[in-house]
Write an enzyme that holds these catalytic residues in place. Structure first.
Site, PDB file in Angstrom:
ATOM      1  CD  GLN A 195      -2.669  -1.116   2.647  1.00  0.00           C
ATOM      2  OE1 GLN A 195      -2.630  -2.126   3.325  1.00  0.00           O
ATOM      3  NE2 GLN A 195      -3.322  -0.040   3.044  1.00  0.00           N
ATOM      4  CG  PHE A 226      -8.115  -5.984   4.139  1.00  0.00           C
ATOM      5  CD1 PHE A 226      -9.249  -5.435   3.562  1.00  0.00           C
ATOM      6  CD2 PHE A 226      -7.711  -7.253   3.726  1.00  0.00           C
ATOM      7  CE1 PHE A 226      -9.965  -6.135   2.600  1.00  0.00           C
ATOM      8  CE2 PHE A 226      -8.421  -7.951   2.761  1.00  0.00           C
ATOM      9  CZ  PHE A 226      -9.550  -7.393   2.200  1.00  0.00           C
ATOM     10  CD  GLU A 230      -0.898   2.756   6.515  1.00  0.00           C
ATOM     11  OE1 GLU A 230      -1.961   2.257   6.914  1.00  0.00           O
ATOM     12  OE2 GLU A 230      -0.531   3.901   6.842  1.00  0.00           O
ATOM     13  NE  ARG A 308      -7.461   7.223  11.469  1.00  0.00           N
ATOM     14  CZ  ARG A 308      -8.200   8.116  10.784  1.00  0.00           C
ATOM     15  NH1 ARG A 308      -9.504   8.162  10.947  1.00  0.00           N
ATOM     16  NH2 ARG A 308      -7.637   8.937   9.935  1.00  0.00           N
ATOM     17  NE  ARG A 340     -12.583  -1.978   4.847  1.00  0.00           N
ATOM     18  CZ  ARG A 340     -13.191  -2.733   3.956  1.00  0.00           C
ATOM     19  NH1 ARG A 340     -13.093  -4.053   4.002  1.00  0.00           N
ATOM     20  NH2 ARG A 340     -13.899  -2.201   2.987  1.00  0.00           N
ATOM     21  CG  PHE A 342      -4.925   3.555  11.232  1.00  0.00           C
ATOM     22  CD1 PHE A 342      -4.018   2.776  10.544  1.00  0.00           C
ATOM     23  CD2 PHE A 342      -4.447   4.707  11.861  1.00  0.00           C
ATOM     24  CE1 PHE A 342      -2.672   3.140  10.462  1.00  0.00           C
ATOM     25  CE2 PHE A 342      -3.103   5.077  11.793  1.00  0.00           C
ATOM     26  CZ  PHE A 342      -2.220   4.297  11.092  1.00  0.00           C
ATOM     27  CB  THR A 438      -4.627  11.689  12.643  1.00  0.00           C
ATOM     28  OG1 THR A 438      -3.692  10.614  12.723  1.00  0.00           O
ATOM     29  CG2 THR A 438      -6.031  11.145  12.664  1.00  0.00           C
ATOM     30  CB  ALA A 507      -6.128   7.485   6.177  1.00  0.00           C
ATOM     31  CD  GLU A 710      -9.482   3.352   7.389  1.00  0.00           C
ATOM     32  OE1 GLU A 710      -9.517   4.551   7.032  1.00  0.00           O
ATOM     33  OE2 GLU A 710      -8.628   2.915   8.160  1.00  0.00           O
TER      34      GLU A 710
HETATM   35 MO1  MOS Z   1      -5.458   1.672   6.493  1.00  0.00          MO
HETATM   36  S1  MOS Z   1      -5.877   0.682   8.241  1.00  0.00           S
HETATM   37  O1  MOS Z   1      -5.406   3.305   7.031  1.00  0.00           O
HETATM   38  O2  MOS Z   1      -4.001   1.039   5.831  1.00  0.00           O
END
Ligand code: MOS
Length: 754
Positions: A195, A226, A230, A308, A340, A342, A438, A507, A710
């Site tokens: 990601q 998901f 990331e 978050r 997902r 976060f 954020t 996000a 999300e």
């Molecule tokens: Mo997503 S949980 O912001 O990769």
């Protein structure tokens, strides 16, 4: 002309033609990588004996930290994560070495020949224990508004309790993987299932000790992310790049499911406590919560996820006095990571638990407390943002009316009166989810648009396609802005040489950020082509627009085609390429005060969940989930609906059946699909109704179409409380517990406790 487009990948996926990392046709001399990881959750490495593995025929080289020419460090937010363990291991599954061989099978054989001696150290697996021992990732964070202390003195009811929510395995269909190969002059190209392509570029450059421009990262698409890709797609790519740097040969490294589940982090388990104070008329005056986040052995994204949680600790309610604190607790589990929502879902589970506990003690239906406290226009969130264009009340009222809650409640009452073995329960779950990273500096994106001289278009963005259909949305934005058919537009791979310095696709903000960059670039191109058209047709510039591949004059189709205008632009040497940058306006957050305006907007909605519990077996069925969701003005309802349904199923799985179990030694017991259950066709709700909330859409969202990735996951939280209500119907002595997932085993215990 917001025409709904089908996901451009539908046919490729259906035919099995879509390319994932493992499908890439490999180059000559490709070698295969495999990680050797720690069997022990915490200890000092005494000795690793690679000698037997090294002499196995077909083993090319076994890489360790000693082969790193840059720094042995891949931590993103905090530099606390070694690529390969040097002296100590901190979790079972921690990479120690990387075997490169002629085939995966040989690498696997070699792995079994490595002998490791580790002097074991004490192991921490729970967040609570970590807190007691002072084991933290970083300093705790606290959000405060008003004064909870003074407010509690004036409350008629004060209720305290504790909750636990378990982690969650991402179980993306496509496991982690990458394919890396040498280019000339020491440059390396990496195709990864990530990601965050830029994240990989940064980490690879640091570990290899080369500049970022030597590393090119390319992403075709992901078979699901998901949040699990990331930050955690990085290690595998970097390892392969180290091997490429030394061997100058292509390296393929695709994890098998067992390795992936064992070595990667998951959604963070949270242990939390709450204290909630209400007045006689059910107004929540004060709320305190302490969240213990089980971060695992390294920071990864934990600090951002913790943050978050605080942002979502009051869900869609207005509470004037709030004090919330989160501790990122360092344990000996694999570093837990984005998933997902976060950290938002974990926060929302606690406030919903607090309200349920309060309702139970006061003796009212939970929904009256929820309804009395929904956030309204100009109310302030605990972090200082004023709520505007609020849809909490609208979606709540609309759900109640459209799905006839009164009748549903009456039917359930009757059913429960007539049935002794089966009991039904219902719950309402409102959501308010903030959209934007954020971390304000991350809210930007770029797009590169080429119009080729035949009129076809190549579109590059920083967005990563992972099944959420963001590529389709990008094409829609371009097609609509340029006034040409979508078949003329090709979405290129996500590549760091075409679009650089990207934020990860995360996000829920990817379509907003990248879509706005596409919009900007296309508008600039359009201006040039309109000028040319007005000259070609000898009409006023103001009367020119494009639609369906033709120029319109005062909205009437002319004979001048898109292709002809593009050809003329070439003759006139007009630029047919544009590169635009978009940064979300208005957002800010001051971490020293923990106040600001971090979100460009919120997504709202309400779900009504009804379930039937088999009170002999403890099993349950979800009869229906009925949702009024705030899509804004959806730009592609088919895609957005798919996101709602998928997220809902994932939320229900987290709350009811997905049970991650580590033993006291920090080893994952639920390490396969035989022991880790995710929702299947038999366990998803028998009925899912989704009605879009009628709104004008939000200007801050791309084409007024709100982010949808999300937020709907958190509707799944409603299932927990619907089951709880059914259990209580059967067993009035049941003492409410907030310990997810609410598995049939726990339901059965609840049904028969006294
Ligand atoms: Mo997503 S949980 O912001 O990769």
């Amino acid at each position: 002309m917001t025409k709904t487009m089908k996901n451009i990948d539908s046919i490729g996926h259906l035919r099995g033609e879509s390319l994932f990392v493992d499908d890439i046709i490999t180059k000559q001399n490709t070698l295969y990588g495999l990680v050797f990881d720690s069997p022990i959750a915490h200890g000092k490495i005494v000795n690793v004996d690679y000698s037997k593995a090294e002499i196995l025929e077909g083993v090319v080289k076994i890489f360790t930290y000693k082969d790193i020419l840059g720094v042995n460090q891949i931590g993103g937010i905090i530099a606390d994560e070694e690529l390969w363990a040097e002296k100590e291991v901190h979790f079972a599954g921690q990479p120690i070495a990387f075997i490169v061989a002629d085939s995966e099978a040989i690498a696997k054989k070699a792995r079994s020949l490595i002998n490791i001696k580790i002097k074991e150290l004490p192991i921490i697996t729970s967040a609570k224990e970590a807190k007691e021992k002072g084991s933290f990732i970083n300093a705790p964070r606290s959000f405060r508004s008003g004064s909870t202390k003074e407010s509690f003195d004036q409350c008629d009811y004060i209720i305290e309790g504790e909750t636990f929510s378990n982690g969650q395995e991402h179980l993306y269909l496509e496991t982690q993987g990458c394919y890396a190969y040498p280019m000339e002059n020491g440059n390396i190209k990496i195709t990864s299932s990530t990601q965050g392509p830029t994240q990989i570029q940064i980490a690879t450059s640091k570990v290899l000790g080369v500049s970022m421009h030597k590393i090119e990262v390319d992403v075709i698409r992901l078979g699901g992310g998901f949040g699990g890709k990331e930050d955690q797609a990085t290690a595998w790519a970097v390892m392969s790049a180290v091997a490429v740097q030394h061997l100058k040969k292509p390296i393929k490294h695709v994890l098998n499911r067992h390795d992936d589940i064992r070595m990667t982090g998951k959604r963070h388990p949270y242990e939390s406590t709450f204290k909630i104070g209400l007045t006689k008329n059910l107004k929540i005056q004060a709320f305190e919560a302490e969240f213990l986040q089980n971060s695992g052995a390294a920071a990864d994204l934990s600090p951002a996820i913790a943050e978050r949680t605080l942002f979502h600790a009051t869900n869609s309610y207005f509470i004037p006095n709030v004090k919330t604190t989160v501790y990122s607790c360092k344990t000996n589990l694999p570093p837990n990571t984005a998933f997902r929502g976060f950290g938002g879902p974990q926060g929302m589970f606690v406030i919903e638990s607090a309200i349920a506990q309060a309702a139970d003690e006061i003796g009212v239906n939970k929904r009256y407390i929820q309804e009395a406290n929904l956030i309204a226009e100009n109310d302030k969130f605990s972090y200082g943002q004023i709520a505007t264009k609020v849809e909490a009340g609208n979606s709540w009222t609309s759900a109640k009316e459209k799905f006839d809650l009164k009748k549903l409640e009456k039917d359930i009452l009757n059913f429960n009166a007539e049935n002794s073995r089966f009991k039904k329960g219902v719950s309402l779950m409102p959501i308010a989810f903030g959209i934007s990273f954020t971390n304000t500096p991350m809210n930007h994106a770029r797009a590169l648009v080429h119009i080729y001289q035949d009129g076809s278009v190549g579109l590059s963005t920083g967005a990563v396609e992972m099944g959420q259909s963001v590529n389709t949305k990008m094409i829609q934005v371009a097609s609509q802005t340029l006034g040409i058919s979508s078949s003329k537009i090709k979405l290129e791979t996500t590549n760091t040489t075409r679009v650089a310095n990207t934020s990860p696709s995360a996000a829920s903000a990817t379509a907003d950020l990248n879509g706005n960059a596409v919009l900007k670039a296309c508008k600039l191109l359009m201006e040039r082509l309109r000028k040319i058209s007005s000259k070609m047709l000898s009409v006023d510039l103001d009367s020119i627009s494009f639609e369906n591949d033709f120029v319109l004059i005062k909205n009437k189709r002319s004979d001048l085609s898109w292709e002809k205008v593009v050809a003329q632009a070439m003759l006139e040497r007009v630029a047919l390429t544009e590169n635009s940058h978009y940064a979300t306006p208005q957002i800010n957050f001051d971490k020293t005060k923990e106040k600001g305006h971090p979100f460009s907007y919120h997504v709202y909605g309400t779900a009504i969940t009804s379930v039937t519990v088999d009170c002999l077996r403890g099993t349950y069925k979800i009869d229906a989930v009925q949702i009024v969701h705030d899509f804004g003005k959806s730009m592609n309802y088919g895609i957005d609906l798919g996101q709602v349904e998928g997220a809902l199923a994932q939320g229900i799985g987290w709350m009811t059946m997905e049970e991650i179990v580590y033993n006291k030694k920090g080893q994952l017991m639920s390490n396969a699909l035989s022991s880790y259950k995710i929702p299947d066709i038999l366990s998803v709700p028998k009925k899912v109704d989704v009605i879009p909330l009628e709104t004008k859409g939000n200007e801050m969202a791309i084409l007024k179409s709100k982010a949808v990735g999300e937020p709907p996951l958190m509707y799944g939280i409603g299932t927990y409380f619907a089951i709880q209500n059914a259990v209580k119907e059967f067993n009035p002595n049941y003492k409410l517990k907030f310990h997810s997932p609410f598995t049939p085993e726990k339901v059965l215990m609840g049904l028969y406790e006294s």
